[in-house]
Design a protein around this motif. Structure first.
Motif, mmCIF file in Angstrom:
data_model
loop_
_atom_site.group_PDB
_atom_site.id
_atom_site.type_symbol
_atom_site.label_atom_id
_atom_site.label_comp_id
_atom_site.label_asym_id
_atom_site.label_seq_id
_atom_site.Cartn_x
_atom_site.Cartn_y
_atom_site.Cartn_z
ATOM 1 N N LYS A 1 -17.477 -76.478 -77.488
ATOM 2 C CA LYS A 1 -17.574 -77.129 -78.865
ATOM 3 C C LYS A 1 -15.722 -77.732 -79.208
ATOM 4 C CE LYS A 1 -21.055 -77.919 -81.709
ATOM 5 N NZ LYS A 1 -21.776 -79.401 -82.067
ATOM 6 N N GLN A 2 -15.435 -76.303 -77.683
ATOM 7 C CA GLN A 2 -13.753 -76.435 -78.378
ATOM 8 C C GLN A 2 -13.717 -77.601 -77.146
ATOM 9 O OE1 GLN A 2 -12.024 -75.338 -80.400
ATOM 10 N NE2 GLN A 2 -12.336 -73.566 -81.149
ATOM 11 N N GLU A 3 -13.831 -77.254 -75.618
ATOM 12 C CA GLU A 3 -13.732 -77.969 -75.213
ATOM 13 C C GLU A 3 -14.289 -79.573 -75.271
ATOM 14 O OE1 GLU A 3 -15.035 -79.334 -70.559
ATOM 15 O OE2 GLU A 3 -16.099 -77.533 -71.523
ATOM 16 N N GLU A 4 -15.111 -80.121 -76.016
ATOM 17 C CA GLU A 4 -15.441 -81.161 -76.977
ATOM 18 C C GLU A 4 -14.628 -82.012 -78.064
ATOM 19 O OE1 GLU A 4 -19.316 -82.513 -78.746
ATOM 20 O OE2 GLU A 4 -18.110 -81.595 -80.579
ATOM 21 N N LEU A 5 -14.464 -81.124 -78.507
ATOM 22 C CA LEU A 5 -12.929 -81.045 -79.237
ATOM 23 C C LEU A 5 -11.672 -81.559 -78.510
ATOM 24 C CD1 LEU A 5 -13.138 -78.666 -81.831
ATOM 25 C CD2 LEU A 5 -13.116 -80.615 -82.218
ATOM 26 N N GLN A 6 -11.365 -81.366 -77.338
ATOM 27 C CA GLN A 6 -10.093 -81.841 -76.748
ATOM 28 C C GLN A 6 -10.228 -83.012 -76.002
ATOM 29 O OE1 GLN A 6 -7.583 -79.883 -76.746
ATOM 30 N NE2 GLN A 6 -7.807 -78.841 -78.556
ATOM 31 N N LYS A 7 -11.652 -82.673 -75.609
ATOM 32 C CA LYS A 7 -11.664 -84.370 -75.362
ATOM 33 C C LYS A 7 -11.892 -85.785 -76.081
ATOM 34 C CE LYS A 7 -14.706 -82.593 -71.258
ATOM 35 N NZ LYS A 7 -16.163 -82.921 -70.401
ATOM 36 N N VAL A 8 -12.245 -85.360 -77.681
ATOM 37 C CA VAL A 8 -12.124 -86.335 -78.538
ATOM 38 C C VAL A 8 -10.935 -86.608 -78.602
ATOM 39 C CG1 VAL A 8 -13.143 -86.487 -80.615
ATOM 40 C CG2 VAL A 8 -14.413 -85.919 -79.376
ATOM 41 N N ILE A 9 -9.975 -86.162 -78.595
ATOM 42 C CA ILE A 9 -8.691 -85.868 -79.341
ATOM 43 C C ILE A 9 -7.972 -86.767 -78.721
ATOM 44 C CG2 ILE A 9 -7.649 -84.105 -78.846
ATOM 45 C CD1 ILE A 9 -7.183 -86.074 -82.587
ATOM 46 N N LYS A 10 -8.166 -86.379 -77.085
ATOM 47 C CA LYS A 10 -7.516 -87.008 -75.911
ATOM 48 C C LYS A 10 -8.479 -88.372 -75.806
ATOM 49 C CE LYS A 10 -6.378 -86.531 -71.159
ATOM 50 N NZ LYS A 10 -6.955 -86.347 -69.743
ATOM 51 N N LEU A 11 -9.476 -88.502 -76.212
ATOM 52 C CA LEU A 11 -9.977 -90.308 -76.162
ATOM 53 C C LEU A 11 -8.951 -90.723 -77.674
ATOM 54 C CD1 LEU A 11 -11.521 -91.881 -75.370
ATOM 55 C CD2 LEU A 11 -13.284 -91.139 -76.588
ATOM 56 N N ALA A 12 -9.095 -90.638 -78.668
ATOM 57 C CA ALA A 12 -8.679 -91.308 -79.724
ATOM 58 C C ALA A 12 -7.095 -91.846 -79.606
ATOM 59 C CB ALA A 12 -8.672 -89.795 -81.227
ATOM 60 N N GLN A 13 -6.360 -90.545 -78.705
ATOM 61 C CA GLN A 13 -4.962 -91.031 -78.348
ATOM 62 C C GLN A 13 -4.803 -91.830 -77.267
ATOM 63 O OE1 GLN A 13 -3.357 -86.953 -77.332
ATOM 64 N NE2 GLN A 13 -3.244 -85.889 -78.954
ATOM 65 N N ILE A 14 -5.673 -92.208 -76.227
ATOM 66 C CA ILE A 14 -5.103 -93.332 -75.509
ATOM 67 C C ILE A 14 -5.953 -94.700 -76.251
ATOM 68 C CG2 ILE A 14 -6.098 -94.152 -73.415
ATOM 69 C CD1 ILE A 14 -7.783 -90.846 -72.268
ATOM 70 N N VAL A 15 -7.416 -94.656 -77.070
ATOM 71 C CA VAL A 15 -7.243 -95.652 -77.506
ATOM 72 C C VAL A 15 -6.402 -96.317 -78.991
ATOM 73 C CG1 VAL A 15 -9.295 -96.329 -79.253
ATOM 74 C CG2 VAL A 15 -10.206 -95.263 -77.749
ATOM 75 N N ASN A 16 -5.593 -94.410 -78.847
ATOM 76 C CA ASN A 16 -5.185 -95.479 -80.140
ATOM 77 C C ASN A 16 -3.651 -96.706 -79.643
ATOM 78 O OD1 ASN A 16 -3.422 -94.411 -82.909
ATOM 79 N ND2 ASN A 16 -2.519 -93.731 -81.802
ATOM 80 N N SER A 17 -3.070 -96.367 -78.838
ATOM 81 C CA SER A 17 -2.024 -96.409 -78.044
ATOM 82 C C SER A 17 -2.334 -97.798 -77.180
ATOM 83 C CB SER A 17 -0.975 -95.772 -77.413
ATOM 84 O OG SER A 17 -1.621 -94.624 -76.365
ATOM 85 N N ALA A 18 -3.138 -97.616 -77.073
ATOM 86 C CA ALA A 18 -4.261 -98.716 -75.868
ATOM 87 C C ALA A 18 -3.718 -100.462 -76.323
ATOM 88 C CB ALA A 18 -5.903 -98.867 -75.539
ATOM 89 N N GLU A 19 -3.046 -100.671 -75.556
ATOM 90 C CA GLU A 19 -2.873 -102.325 -75.717
ATOM 91 C C GLU A 19 -4.592 -103.279 -76.526
ATOM 92 O OE1 GLU A 19 -0.649 -106.996 -74.471
ATOM 93 O OE2 GLU A 19 0.150 -104.587 -73.482
ATOM 94 N N ILE A 20 -5.140 -103.066 -74.621
ATOM 95 C CA ILE A 20 -6.330 -103.500 -75.025
ATOM 96 C C ILE A 20 -7.522 -102.782 -74.695
ATOM 97 C CG2 ILE A 20 -8.520 -105.513 -74.518
ATOM 98 C CD1 ILE A 20 -6.093 -107.133 -73.566
ATOM 99 N N VAL A 21 -8.378 -102.531 -75.580
ATOM 100 C CA VAL A 21 -9.413 -101.521 -75.463
ATOM 101 C C VAL A 21 -10.547 -102.070 -74.871
ATOM 102 C CG1 VAL A 21 -11.250 -99.736 -76.435
ATOM 103 C CG2 VAL A 21 -9.142 -100.579 -78.338
ATOM 104 N N GLU A 22 -10.283 -101.632 -73.272
ATOM 105 C CA GLU A 22 -12.160 -102.448 -72.939
ATOM 106 C C GLU A 22 -13.357 -101.809 -73.078
ATOM 107 O OE1 GLU A 22 -10.491 -104.621 -70.884
ATOM 108 O OE2 GLU A 22 -8.772 -103.881 -70.500
ATOM 109 N N GLU A 23 -14.118 -102.511 -72.565
ATOM 110 C CA GLU A 23 -15.210 -102.666 -72.545
ATOM 111 C C GLU A 23 -15.754 -100.770 -72.564
ATOM 112 O OE1 GLU A 23 -19.796 -103.983 -72.014
ATOM 113 O OE2 GLU A 23 -18.250 -105.256 -71.032
ATOM 114 N N ASP A 24 -15.214 -100.345 -71.371
ATOM 115 C CA ASP A 24 -16.082 -98.903 -70.915
ATOM 116 C C ASP A 24 -15.443 -98.441 -72.415
ATOM 117 O OD1 ASP A 24 -13.551 -99.096 -69.654
ATOM 118 O OD2 ASP A 24 -13.874 -98.174 -67.887
#
Length: 317
Positions: free
Chosen positions: A142-165
């Protein structure tokens, strides 16, 4: 010269001088408004003036072509000044757009609140382990999942374009939530945060984009209250049309080619050109001139922009 003729000449000169003074006052007022619009946000610092500069260059370039017999249209002093006036006024409606939308540099507006929620959920998972409701391995997952989710959100948050994958990976985690009989259910993300993260390009949600696009209608409302003399009679109309596209896909009224005069087509191209070339936009990296015109030429091929005028703009800036 008779006294009557002299009186007529004096009156005529006085009227001309008075009209010139009125037009100069209108110019100075318009310049002040343009300064106000651009100064309202650091992400719009030079836009209005650059658009005015581009349309002025376009008018001059068209006049050169006309003199060489390569273009039927031409811009006399009045026509050019009306076009420049329209450019200076075209974004006046942005004065009422909330700065939270105007200055939105990332998809998520409050990452601190999200981080605090994830910290709370992390603590709850730890408590559940200590109370024997989770095994050591389950809590670690669960703790690992949390860290992965927040990291993914950070990547999406600042991405110029969110690609399909990346979008597909995001969708798999947006519905995750913490569930406890004692503490209830805590979704990892709120509905608004999900909408923000699902934005494919740029930073604005559909609701925020609608608010941003409303600036054109507000521009029309504001300018309808201003009494323009005959000299500048067309400037407000052209200003309101600066987001209309030849194929009817623009806004606010979805006008099509036959409804759009050359001036509004020039203004639309100049507005897009500066948006693409600008170095101070929160939602995109600056482009080279070549990259910008590839996009505008594609829009012309799609029937959105006037292909000939896009070519003229490329030559004159």
């Amino acid at each position: 010269m008779t006294e009557e003729k002299q009186d007529f000449r004096d009156i005529s000169e006085l009227i001309t001088k008075h009209m010139d003074e009125i037009r100069q006052e209108l110019w100075s007022f318009t310049e002040a408004l343009a300064e106000t619009i651009d100064a309202r946000t650091p992400y719009n610092a030079n836009h209005v003036r650059k658009v005015a500069e581009y349309v002025g260059r376009m008018a001059d370039y068209i006049n050169e072509l006309h003199e060489n017999g390569q273009e039927q249209e031409s811009f006399d002093k009045r026509r050019k000044e009306q076009l420049v006036m329209a450019a200076l006024l075209h974004d006046i409606g942005k004065m009422v757009i909330p700065l939270g939308i105007m200055n939105k540099t990332e998809r998520l507006s409050n990452t601190e609140r999200i981080q605090a929620r994830f910290d709370l959920i992390s603590a709850y998972y730890r408590i559940d382990f200590l109370e024997g409701k989770l095994t050591n391995e389950e809590e670690a997952r669960k703790q690992e999942e949390l860290q992965k989710v927040i990291k993914l959100a950070q990547i999406v948050n600042s991405a110029e374009i969110v690609e399909e994958d990346l979008a597909e990976e995001l969708e798999r985690v947006l519905s995750l939530e913490y569930i406890s009989e004692e503490r209830g259910t805590i979704p990892y993300f709120t509905s608004l945060e999900k909408d923000c993260l699902r934005v494919e390009r740029g930073t604005l949600t559909e609701a925020e984009r609608e608010i941003m696009e409303s600036h054109v209608v507000v521009t029309e409302r504001i300018l309808s209250k201003v009494r323009f003399d005959n000299y500048f009679a067309d400037s407000p109309k052209w200003a309101v049309m600066h987001h209309e596209m030849l194929d009817g896909s623009g806004y606010p009224y979805h006008l099509k080619g036959e409804d759009l005069p050359m001036e509004s087509r020039i203004l639309a191209i100049a507005d897009i050109c500066d948006a693409l070339l600008a170095t101070d936009r929160p939602y995109k990296k600056p482009m080279t001139k070549q990259q910008a015109f590839v996009i505008m030429e594609e829009m012309a091929e799609e029937g959105k922009l006037d292909k000939k005028l896009v070519g003229y703009m490329k030559k004159c800036i």
